[in-house]
Design an enzyme around this catalytic site. Structure first.
Site, PDB file in Angstrom:
ATOM      1  N   VAL A  35     -20.276  -0.143  -7.233  1.00 35.18           N
ATOM      2  CA  VAL A  35     -20.435  -1.573  -6.939  1.00 35.18           C
ATOM      3  C   VAL A  35     -21.888  -1.919  -6.623  1.00 35.18           C
ATOM      4  CG1 VAL A  35     -19.765  -3.461  -5.411  1.00 35.18           C
ATOM      5  CG2 VAL A  35     -18.061  -1.777  -6.103  1.00 35.18           C
ATOM      6  N   GLY A  49     -23.583   2.904  -5.417  1.00 36.35           N
ATOM      7  CA  GLY A  49     -22.494   3.513  -6.186  1.00 36.35           C
ATOM      8  C   GLY A  49     -22.054   2.553  -7.281  1.00 36.35           C
ATOM      9  N   GLY A  75     -26.034   1.515  -0.365  1.00 36.76           N
ATOM     10  CA  GLY A  75     -25.110   2.248  -1.241  1.00 36.76           C
ATOM     11  C   GLY A  75     -25.226   1.789  -2.679  1.00 36.76           C
ATOM     12  N   LYS A 127       0.865  -1.187   0.000  1.00 36.90           N
ATOM     13  CA  LYS A 127       0.000   0.000   0.000  1.00 36.90           C
ATOM     14  C   LYS A 127       0.895   1.228   0.000  1.00 36.90           C
ATOM     15  CE  LYS A 127      -4.444   0.744   0.155  1.00 36.90           C
ATOM     16  NZ  LYS A 127      -5.495  -0.081  -0.450  1.00 36.90           N
TER      17      LYS A 127
HETATM   18  P1  NAI Z   1     -18.855   4.588  -4.594  1.00 44.72           P
HETATM   19  O1  NAI Z   1     -18.275   5.800  -3.977  1.00 44.72           O
HETATM   20  O2  NAI Z   1     -19.024   4.519  -6.087  1.00 44.72           O
HETATM   21  O3  NAI Z   1     -20.314   4.288  -3.979  1.00 44.72           O
HETATM   22  C1  NAI Z   1     -20.647   4.449  -2.642  1.00 44.72           C
HETATM   23  C2  NAI Z   1     -22.124   4.811  -2.601  1.00 44.72           C
HETATM   24  O4  NAI Z   1     -22.551   4.802  -1.247  1.00 44.72           O
HETATM   25  C3  NAI Z   1     -22.428   6.202  -3.156  1.00 44.72           C
HETATM   26  O5  NAI Z   1     -23.507   6.132  -4.070  1.00 44.72           O
HETATM   27  C4  NAI Z   1     -22.791   7.006  -1.908  1.00 44.72           C
HETATM   28  O6  NAI Z   1     -23.747   8.046  -2.182  1.00 44.72           O
HETATM   29  C5  NAI Z   1     -23.379   5.938  -1.027  1.00 44.72           C
HETATM   30  N1  NAI Z   1     -23.352   6.208   0.402  1.00 44.72           N
HETATM   31  C6  NAI Z   1     -22.435   6.882   1.123  1.00 44.72           C
HETATM   32  N2  NAI Z   1     -22.755   6.870   2.422  1.00 44.72           N
HETATM   33  C7  NAI Z   1     -23.910   6.164   2.529  1.00 44.72           C
HETATM   34  C8  NAI Z   1     -24.737   5.772   3.616  1.00 44.72           C
HETATM   35  N3  NAI Z   1     -24.439   6.101   4.866  1.00 44.72           N
HETATM   36  N4  NAI Z   1     -25.832   5.027   3.363  1.00 44.72           N
HETATM   37  C9  NAI Z   1     -26.142   4.658   2.093  1.00 44.72           C
HETATM   38  N5  NAI Z   1     -25.395   5.016   1.020  1.00 44.72           N
HETATM   39  C10 NAI Z   1     -24.295   5.753   1.248  1.00 44.72           C
HETATM   40  O7  NAI Z   1     -17.989   3.359  -4.068  1.00 44.72           O
HETATM   41  P2  NAI Z   1     -17.867   1.909  -4.704  1.00 44.72           P
HETATM   42  O8  NAI Z   1     -16.713   1.861  -5.620  1.00 44.72           O
HETATM   43  O9  NAI Z   1     -19.203   1.474  -5.167  1.00 44.72           O
HETATM   44  O10 NAI Z   1     -17.444   1.056  -3.426  1.00 44.72           O
HETATM   45  C11 NAI Z   1     -18.386   0.725  -2.414  1.00 44.72           C
HETATM   46  C12 NAI Z   1     -17.661   0.138  -1.219  1.00 44.72           C
HETATM   47  O11 NAI Z   1     -16.969  -1.041  -1.617  1.00 44.72           O
HETATM   48  C13 NAI Z   1     -16.604   1.057  -0.597  1.00 44.72           C
HETATM   49  O12 NAI Z   1     -16.606   0.856   0.783  1.00 44.72           O
HETATM   50  C14 NAI Z   1     -15.308   0.561  -1.204  1.00 44.72           C
HETATM   51  O13 NAI Z   1     -14.197   0.795  -0.360  1.00 44.72           O
HETATM   52  C15 NAI Z   1     -15.574  -0.938  -1.317  1.00 44.72           C
HETATM   53  N6  NAI Z   1     -14.815  -1.577  -2.379  1.00 44.72           N
HETATM   54  C16 NAI Z   1     -14.927  -1.158  -3.672  1.00 44.72           C
HETATM   55  C17 NAI Z   1     -14.213  -1.785  -4.682  1.00 44.72           C
HETATM   56  C18 NAI Z   1     -14.329  -1.351  -6.117  1.00 44.72           C
HETATM   57  O14 NAI Z   1     -13.885  -2.097  -6.992  1.00 44.72           O
HETATM   58  N7  NAI Z   1     -14.918  -0.195  -6.406  1.00 44.72           N
HETATM   59  C19 NAI Z   1     -13.315  -2.925  -4.382  1.00 44.72           C
HETATM   60  C20 NAI Z   1     -13.304  -3.314  -2.998  1.00 44.72           C
HETATM   61  C21 NAI Z   1     -14.017  -2.648  -2.040  1.00 44.72           C
END
Ligand code: NAI
Length: 358
Positions: free
Chosen positions: A180, A178, A176, A80
Site C-alpha cells: 500500500v 509495502g 512503510g 471474520k
Molecule cells: P505490507 O506487509 O505489504 O507492507 C508493510 C511495510 O511496512 C513493509 O514494507 C514493512 O517492511 C514495513 N514496516 C514494518 N514495520 C515497519 C516500521 N516499524 N516502520 C516502517 N516500516 C515498517 O502491508 P500492506 O498490505 O502494504 O499494508 C500496510 C498496512 O495497511 C497494514 O497495517 C495493513 O493491515 C493495512 N491495510 C492493508 C490493506 C491492503 O489492501 N493491503 C487494506 C487495509 C489495511
C-alpha cells in the site's frame, strides 16, 4: 469468557466454533451482521494463547468489518474468521486450509473470506479447493485500491486543513513502503508532493528513492518528519501520546489498522488541530476491490466508489465539528447509526413473522 458478555459482542448474529478432527483445525467464524447481502471478512491465523483471546479477537474484528462496510457505503455485514495456530495441524498446511474451506462452504455464500494476518494467497487457494466463497484470487488488486483510497483520504484531510486538496508542493511522510505505502508514494509523487519515507526493507527504500525521489528517514522518526501529512502504512498502534506530540504536520491519513493506541487519543490530535482521517475509512479501498470481485462491477464504478471515501470523510469532519467530537468519535457515531438503520430495515415486520409462523 462468555461470548454474550464479551466487550465486542454487540449483538453478533452468529459465532460458530469448528473443530476438524482429521486435520486438527480449530477455527471460529463471527458474523456481526447478516443483512440482505453476504457478510465479508478475512481469515486470520494466529498462535492465540487461549480460546478467550481468539474469541475476543474474532468479535472485535468482525464488528470492525461492519463499521468499515457501512462507511465504505456497502451493505455487506461484517464478519471474520480466526484459526488457532497449532504446530501439529500446521505440519500439513494445505490440508488445514482445505478443511477451513469446507467450513467456509457451510455458510453457502452468506460469508466470503480471504487473506488476513498469517495467511498467504496459497492458503486461500487451498481453501478454494473446497469452496467458491473466497476472494483475492481474481483479477482485482485490493492493495492498489487501498493505496488509491488512502490518497483520496489524504486529499480530504488536506482540503480540511488547508482549504484546497492540491498536493503539489506538500510534504508527505509515508511510514512503510509495502504494497500500500509504495502505491501511495507513487501517487502522491505524481501529484507533485515531496515524499519522505521509512521502512525496514532496504530494497523498498532503494526503489522508492530511484522512482519517486523519496527522502529516506529513520524508522523511529518518520512520524516526526517535517511534513504536512503523516501517512502510516506499516503497523497499527503508531499514534500514542508521545508520537502525537511529535507530529509536525496538520494531517494524518494512512492505511494501517488501529493507528490510535486508544480511541481517546483522538482528543490529543484535535487539541493540536491535526485532522485525523479515521483509519477504517481511509483504508476502505481494499474492501471495495473485494466487493468488485464478488459483484463484478466495472472499473469505472470502482473509481466512483473510491472517490466516495473523500465525501464520507468530509461528512465525518463536519459532524465532528458541529458536535464537538473528535473525528474518530464522529466516524464511530455515524457508523453505529448506519448499522442501526440497516438492522431496522432488515428486521422482519412482526405481522410478517406471524404470518410465516402460522
Ligand atoms: P505490507 O506487509 O505489504 O507492507 C508493510 C511495510 O511496512 C513493509 O514494507 C514493512 O517492511 C514495513 N514496516 C514494518 N514495520 C515497519 C516500521 N516499524 N516502520 C516502517 N516500516 C515498517 O502491508 P500492506 O498490505 O502494504 O499494508 C500496510 C498496512 O495497511 C497494514 O497495517 C495493513 O493491515 C493495512 N491495510 C492493508 C490493506 C491492503 O489492501 N493491503 C487494506 C487495509 C489495511
Amino acid at each position: 469468557m462468555s461470548v454474550f458478555s464479551a466487550p465486542d459482542f454487540d449483538h453478533h448474529e452468529r459465532v460458530i466454533f469448528h473443530h476438524d478432527q482429521a486435520t486438527g483445525l480449530r477455527a471460529m467464524v463471527a458474523i456481526h451482521r447478516d443483512w440482505t447481502l453476504p457478510s465479508v471478512g478475512g481469515t486470520r491465523l494466529r498462535a492465540y494463547t487461549s480460546e478467550d483471546e481468539a474469541i475476543a479477537d474474532v468479535l472485535k474484528l468482525s464488528r470492525g468489518m461492519s463499521y468499515k462496510c457501512v462507511m465504505a457505503g456497502v451493505e455487506y455485514g461484517g464478519a471474520k474468521a480466526v484459526i488457532m495456530a497449532d504446530d501439529d495441524a500446521l505440519r500439513d498446511r494445505e490440508a488445514l486450509f482445505e478443511a477451513m474451506g469446507a467450513f467456509v462452504d457451510r455458510f453457502r455464500g452468506r460469508f466470503y473470506t480471504g487473506v488476513d494476518f498469517g495467511l498467504s494467497v496459497d492458503d486461500v487457494r487451498a481453501m478454494h479447493h473446497r469452496t467458491d466463497y473466497v476472494c483475492g484470487l481474481g483479477h482485482s488488486d485490493p492493495a492498489a485500491a487501498t493505496s488509491r483510497g488512502v490518497v483520496t483520504a489524504i486529499r480530504a484531510g488536506v482540503r480540511r486543513a488547508f482549504g484546497s486538496d492540491d498536493l503539489s508542493g506538500l510534504r508527505v511522510a509515508v511510514q512503510g513502503l509495502g504494497k500500500v505505502g509504495m502505491g501511495v508514494a507513487r501517487l502522491v509523487h505524481a501529484a507533485g508532493a515531496r515524499v519522505l519515507a521509512a521502512d525496514t526493507n532496504a530494497e523498498a527504500l532503494a526503489h522508492a528513492r530511484e522512482h519517486y525521489g523519496v527522502e529516506v528517514m529513520p524508522v523511529d522518526r518518520i512520524h516526526a518528519a517535517e511534513a504536512d501529512v503523516f501517512c502510516p502504512c506499516a503497523v497499527g498502534g503508531v499514534l500514542d501520546e508521545t508520537t502525537i506530540g511529535e507530529l509536525k504536520g496538520r494531517v494524518v491519513a494512512g492505511a494501517a489498522n488501529n493507528q490510535l493506541t486508544d480511541v481517546a487519543l483522538g482528543s490529543a490530535l484535535k487539541a493540536r488541530d491535526i485532522v485525523y482521517a479515521p483509519d477504517y475509512i481511509a483504508n476502505g479501498g481494499g474492501l471495495l476491490a473485494v466487493v468488485q470481485e464478488i459483484e463484478g462491477f466495472s472499473d469505472t464504478e470502482l473509481d466512483r466508489r473510491l472517490a466516495h471515501i473523500g465525501e464520507t470523510l468530509d461528512e465525518v469532519f463536519r459532524d465532528a465539528e458541529s458536535h464537538g467530537l473528535t473525528t474518530a468519535e464522529a466516524a464511530d457515531r455515524i457508523a453505529a447509526a448506519r448499522i442501526a438503520a440497516l438492522d431496522e430495515r432488515t428486521e422482519m415486520p412482526a405481522s410478517e413473522a406471524t404470518r410465516k409462523a402460522s
